[in-house]
Design a protein around this motif. Structure first.
Motif, PDB file in Angstrom:
ATOM      1  N   LEU A 364      61.111  35.938  30.489  1.00 58.08           N
ATOM      2  CA  LEU A 364      60.323  35.716  31.701  1.00 58.08           C
ATOM      3  C   LEU A 364      58.831  35.650  31.397  1.00 58.08           C
ATOM      4  N   VAL A 365      58.355  36.555  30.547  1.00 54.19           N
ATOM      5  CA  VAL A 365      56.936  36.573  30.188  1.00 54.19           C
ATOM      6  C   VAL A 365      56.558  35.292  29.448  1.00 54.19           C
ATOM      7  N   THR A 366      57.427  34.850  28.535  1.00 53.98           N
ATOM      8  CA  THR A 366      57.166  33.599  27.808  1.00 53.98           C
ATOM      9  C   THR A 366      57.072  32.424  28.773  1.00 53.98           C
ATOM     10  N   LEU A 367      57.977  32.370  29.723  1.00 53.62           N
ATOM     11  CA  LEU A 367      57.969  31.292  30.718  1.00 53.62           C
ATOM     12  C   LEU A 367      56.682  31.322  31.530  1.00 53.62           C
ATOM     13  N   LEU A 368      56.276  32.497  31.986  1.00 51.46           N
ATOM     14  CA  LEU A 368      55.054  32.620  32.784  1.00 51.46           C
ATOM     15  C   LEU A 368      53.820  32.215  31.977  1.00 51.46           C
ATOM     16  N   LEU A 369      53.765  32.612  30.712  1.00 55.23           N
ATOM     17  CA  LEU A 369      52.620  32.254  29.874  1.00 55.23           C
ATOM     18  C   LEU A 369      52.579  30.759  29.594  1.00 55.23           C
ATOM     19  N   LEU A 370      53.738  30.140  29.437  1.00 51.91           N
ATOM     20  CA  LEU A 370      53.773  28.689  29.253  1.00 51.91           C
ATOM     21  C   LEU A 370      53.251  27.968  30.494  1.00 51.91           C
ATOM     22  N   THR A 372      51.056  29.364  32.782  1.00 53.59           N
ATOM     23  CA  THR A 372      49.641  29.670  33.005  1.00 53.59           C
ATOM     24  C   THR A 372      48.743  29.210  31.859  1.00 53.59           C
ATOM     25  N   GLU A 373      49.254  29.229  30.616  1.00 52.40           N
ATOM     26  CA  GLU A 373      48.410  28.939  29.461  1.00 52.40           C
ATOM     27  C   GLU A 373      48.718  27.602  28.809  1.00 52.40           C
ATOM     28  N   GLY A 374      49.959  27.125  28.949  1.00 54.93           N
ATOM     29  CA  GLY A 374      50.345  25.911  28.243  1.00 54.93           C
ATOM     30  C   GLY A 374      50.482  26.180  26.759  1.00 54.93           C
ATOM     31  N   GLU A 376      51.930  25.445  22.652  1.00 54.09           N
ATOM     32  CA  GLU A 376      53.214  25.338  21.985  1.00 54.09           C
ATOM     33  C   GLU A 376      54.084  26.553  22.289  1.00 54.09           C
ATOM     34  N   LEU A 377      55.392  26.368  22.216  1.00 54.78           N
ATOM     35  CA  LEU A 377      56.335  27.423  22.567  1.00 54.78           C
ATOM     36  C   LEU A 377      56.263  28.609  21.619  1.00 54.78           C
ATOM     37  N   LEU A 378      56.290  28.362  20.297  1.00 55.84           N
ATOM     38  CA  LEU A 378      56.402  29.462  19.341  1.00 55.84           C
ATOM     39  C   LEU A 378      55.227  30.439  19.402  1.00 55.84           C
ATOM     40  N   PRO A 379      53.957  29.994  19.408  1.00 58.91           N
ATOM     41  CA  PRO A 379      52.853  30.958  19.519  1.00 58.91           C
ATOM     42  C   PRO A 379      52.900  31.776  20.811  1.00 58.91           C
ATOM     43  N   VAL A 380      53.303  31.134  21.918  1.00 59.18           N
ATOM     44  CA  VAL A 380      53.385  31.843  23.193  1.00 59.18           C
ATOM     45  C   VAL A 380      54.535  32.847  23.165  1.00 59.18           C
ATOM     46  N   PHE A 381      55.678  32.428  22.634  1.00 58.29           N
ATOM     47  CA  PHE A 381      56.831  33.313  22.490  1.00 58.29           C
ATOM     48  C   PHE A 381      56.468  34.501  21.600  1.00 58.29           C
ATOM     49  N   PHE A 382      55.755  34.227  20.516  1.00 64.20           N
ATOM     50  CA  PHE A 382      55.316  35.263  19.585  1.00 64.20           C
ATOM     51  C   PHE A 382      54.401  36.265  20.292  1.00 64.20           C
ATOM     52  N   GLU A 383      53.492  35.768  21.108  1.00 65.10           N
ATOM     53  CA  GLU A 383      52.563  36.635  21.846  1.00 65.10           C
ATOM     54  C   GLU A 383      53.311  37.538  22.821  1.00 65.10           C
ATOM     55  N   ALA A 384      54.272  36.963  23.546  1.00 58.74           N
ATOM     56  CA  ALA A 384      55.057  37.729  24.509  1.00 58.74           C
ATOM     57  C   ALA A 384      55.871  38.816  23.817  1.00 58.74           C
ATOM     58  N   MET A 385      56.510  38.464  22.701  1.00 61.63           N
ATOM     59  CA  MET A 385      57.317  39.435  21.956  1.00 61.63           C
ATOM     60  C   MET A 385      56.437  40.521  21.355  1.00 61.63           C
ATOM     61  N   ILE A 397      45.911  33.457  19.885  1.00 61.46           N
ATOM     62  CA  ILE A 397      45.726  32.947  21.247  1.00 61.46           C
ATOM     63  C   ILE A 397      45.329  34.038  22.241  1.00 61.46           C
ATOM     64  N   THR A 398      45.310  35.319  21.811  1.00 58.74           N
ATOM     65  CA  THR A 398      45.035  36.412  22.752  1.00 58.74           C
ATOM     66  C   THR A 398      43.677  36.260  23.414  1.00 58.74           C
ATOM     67  N   GLY A 399      42.643  36.016  22.616  1.00 60.55           N
ATOM     68  CA  GLY A 399      41.294  35.898  23.165  1.00 60.55           C
ATOM     69  C   GLY A 399      41.098  34.686  24.044  1.00 60.55           C
ATOM     70  N   GLU A 400      42.014  33.716  23.979  1.00 58.27           N
ATOM     71  CA  GLU A 400      41.901  32.498  24.772  1.00 58.27           C
ATOM     72  C   GLU A 400      42.707  32.561  26.071  1.00 58.27           C
ATOM     73  N   LEU A 401      43.365  33.684  26.319  1.00 54.27           N
ATOM     74  CA  LEU A 401      44.186  33.797  27.524  1.00 54.27           C
ATOM     75  C   LEU A 401      43.336  33.744  28.785  1.00 54.27           C
ATOM     76  N   SER A 402      43.859  33.127  29.827  1.00 53.26           N
ATOM     77  CA  SER A 402      43.196  33.099  31.128  1.00 53.26           C
ATOM     78  C   SER A 402      43.286  34.484  31.760  1.00 53.26           C
TER      79      SER A 402
END
Length: 447
Positions: A364-370, A372-374, A376-385, A397-402
């Protein structure tokens, strides 16, 4: 009349833990917003809240660089938040109660039992005292070893502070560093003293206090409890397996292990394998790792550390219990047995519930970040995990989050730190309330 929140008749230990962690995070965020906490004299409340949450939840994800953005005051606040988060709210509160000569009530013992993931309430106060002494002793030894490198590098005052800060951060599996510019420990990739010292600290912190104490007292594997055996064996297997796979995958990668000698490759593969399971330090650039390596690291982050430790994830014993159940099913056995001990079915149900809810949360968190942030999938999935497992590693990508993305990660870090504990307590309470009604059973088709 003085009110004691722990004596509230309808407040469960799980709720007390949630409120306690939230209160410490909020106080920490307020302290970090003080002009004295930052070199610029200002920081948005959201960034302060993100930093405080990451510190208390011992995650290590940052939106501003800890080493350059915060003053010594701000860094000290972060270090204290890390220490409280690593020990646990009730462990820290118990120390205060003992120092004040206050009697530990039954309600408080229940909360301590929940916070420390213990099965019984026997000897809880004594356990807390040992945990405190063990923590400070290990951190002191770690700081002493680190000072042999940091003092020559940064001078006496700064070197000592760096040594203490990194020892606390490492043993708490927090991953915060003061090296600056988001480099973590990459400048020390060829320094075995720093890497092995910090690795030893977060490995010990990730095993769990009860496991460390039991192993020290009994020392022989056959004398240990099933819990301790599973923790030690699963942790060792994951550490070795992770080292080998990362070593092979990254051997020729010029951005990571490719630039190091053979012993340097082994050392940094070992460190990367160990840190992935909730520590959050990195000796090679995480953003430079190959996609297959990052994908493999997702599994290590999801499993995480062990129960009653400073680390996150679903925990090694949860993974081990599910693995035993799967092997028993494949063998056609009705009883999940390991080391000639049968694991109770209700424990496996809890393990399955934790795993399913955790997978759902990360998805769910990965989906929401995709959304809100757009990106690639793997970096976003990695951040969520990483946020869920309270790991702290990031591809950058942490410092670039909205603002919305940062709020999502804040909630995820909080849930990752408290979710499994709260879930275990909730399941235990529900299991005590058995319904008098029994229904007929009916099979469904699987697979």
């Amino acid at each position: 009349m003085q009110l004691n929140p722990f004596q509230a008749p309808k407040v469960s230990p799980a709720k007390i833990l949630v409120v306690g962690f939230a209160a410490v995070i909020f106080i920490g965020a307020l302290l970090l917003t003080l002009p004295i906490a930052t070199h610029s004299g200002q920081i948005s409340f959201l960034d302060a809240l993100f930093t405080a949450t990451s510190a208390v939840c011992v995650t290590g994800l940052v939106v501003v660089d800890t080493g350059t953005y915060f003053t010594v005051f701000g860094q000290t606040v972060i270090m204290i938040l890390i220490q409280i988060g690593g020990l646990g709210i009730m462990t820290a509160a118990t120390v205060v109660f003992i120092l004040l000569g206050k009697k530990i009530t039954l309600r408080e013992r229940l909360v301590i039992k929940e916070a420390m993931n213990q099965i019984t309430m026997e000897g809880l106060v004594r356990l807390v005292q040992i945990v405190i002494l063990l923590t400070f002793a290990v951190e002191a030894v770690g700081a002493l070893l680190l000072s042999t490198r940091f003092i020559p590098e940064y001078g006496l005052g700064t070197g000592l502070f760096y040594s203490v800060f990194h020892a606390v951060s490492a043993f708490s599996n927090a991953g915060f560093d003061l090296i600056g510019e988001g480099r973590s420990l990459t400048p020390f990739a060829n320094d075995p003293v720093i890497l092995l010292t910090i690795a030893a600290l977060f490995i010990l912190g990730g095993l769990g206090f009860s496991v460390v104490m039991e192993f020290y007292q009994k020392r022989r594997l056959r004398r240990l409890t099933l819990h301790t055996k599973m923790v030690l064996i699963i942790s060792s297997v994951l550490l070795v397996l992770g080292t080998v796979i990362i070593f092979v995958m990254e051997y020729n990668n010029p951005e990571t292990l490719g630039q190091l000698g053979f012993l340097g490759k082994v050392l940094n593969a070992f460190f990367t394998s160990a840190t992935t399971r909730t520590a959050g330090f990195n000796s090679v650039p995480t953003g430079g790792l190959l996609h297959p390596t990052l994908f493999f690291m997702l599994a290590l982050m999801f499993i995480g550390a062990s129960p009653g430790s400073t680390g996150g994830g679903i925990k090694t014993t949860t993974f081990g219990g599910l693995l035993v159940a799967v092997i028993s099913t494949i063998r056609g056995s009705d009883d999940p047995v390991i080391f000639k001990k049968q694991i109770p079915v209700e424990i496996l149900r809890r393990a399955l519930s934790i795993a399913v809810i955790s997978i759902t949360l990360v998805f769910l968190v990965t989906l929401l970040l995709l959304i809100t942030e757009g990106g690639e999938l793997l970096p976003v999935f990695f951040e969520a995990m990483s946020a869920f497992g309270t790991v702290g590693l990031s591809t950058g990508i942490t410092g670039e989050l909205s603002p919305l993305g940062r709020i999502i990660i804040i909630i995820t870090m909080f849930a990752g730190r408290l979710g499994p504990l709260t879930l275990m307590f909730a399941l235990a309470r529900r299991m005590q309330k058995k319904s008098p009604i029994r229904y007929t059973s009916e099979r469904i088709m699987l697979g």
